[in-house]
Enzyme design. Structure first.
Site, PDB file in Angstrom:
ATOM      1  CG  ASP A 117      -4.107   3.336   2.194  1.00 11.80           C
ATOM      2  OD1 ASP A 117      -3.657   2.514   3.007  1.00 11.80           O
ATOM      3  OD2 ASP A 117      -4.898   3.025   1.290  1.00 11.80           O
ATOM      4  CG  ASP A 136      -1.641  -1.497   2.200  1.00 18.22           C
ATOM      5  OD1 ASP A 136      -2.447  -2.296   2.720  1.00 18.22           O
ATOM      6  OD2 ASP A 136      -1.949  -0.334   1.882  1.00 18.22           O
TER       7      ASP A 136
END
Length: 165
Positions: A117, A136
């Protein structure tokens, strides 16, 4: 399933997965874990690894359990895409985005036992959103696309029913 729809499915998956993996490759090869690069007063690149799913949900699941869960969801989404009417183009597009995002994160989970991330939204000293990645974002935009499509169909059906009264 038409050849044209299969082409767009594969094209969408290739684009989403390649974009996601290219950015993650750049992040993992230029930023150490835990480092931050401010881009604007409200957004930074911040390299972390997430062992859970969205917002660290299921982080207590085993590595292989999360892989199995992700594969199960991907298989279900392929089935859903195949069985969604061709005229529901926005829903089908949304499903492709979700599958592409899930595959991108699955690749990370297999390679690193966690997902890379790197996007951090924040208001300094006031608010900080969960750190996430492009995959995401694809998953979120896919879900929003499906909701918009279903809402438009609901409105159209409601108008049709109101006219027939």
């Amino acid at each position: 399933m038409t050849l044209k729809s299969l082409f767009f499915l594969l094209l969408g998956l290739i684009i989403t997965v390649l974009l996601d993996q290219a950015i993650k490759y750049w992040i993992t090869h230029t930023m150490l874990l835990g480092t931050e690069i401010p881009l604007f007063p409200f957004i930074s690149l911040y390299h972390v690894r997430n062992s859970g799913i969205a917002f660290s949900f299921f982080s207590s699941f085993s590595h292989w359990g999360l892989i199995a869960l992700t594969i199960t969801i991907i298989v279900f989404l392929f089935w859903l895409w195949k069985n969604t009417e061709l005229d529901k183009a926005l829903s089908r597009f949304g499903i492709v985005l979700i599958i592409g995002g899930a595959i991108g994160n699955l690749i990370d989970r297999i390679r690193f036992q966690a997902v890379t991330d790197y996007i951090l939204f924040y208001i300094d000293g006031v608010f900080s959103f969960a750190i996430f990645n492009l995959a995401d974002t694809f998953i979120t935009l896919g879900a929003i696309s499906i909701l918009i499509d279903e809402f438009c169909i609901w409105i159209k059906t409601k108008r049709h029913l109101d006219k027939s009264k």
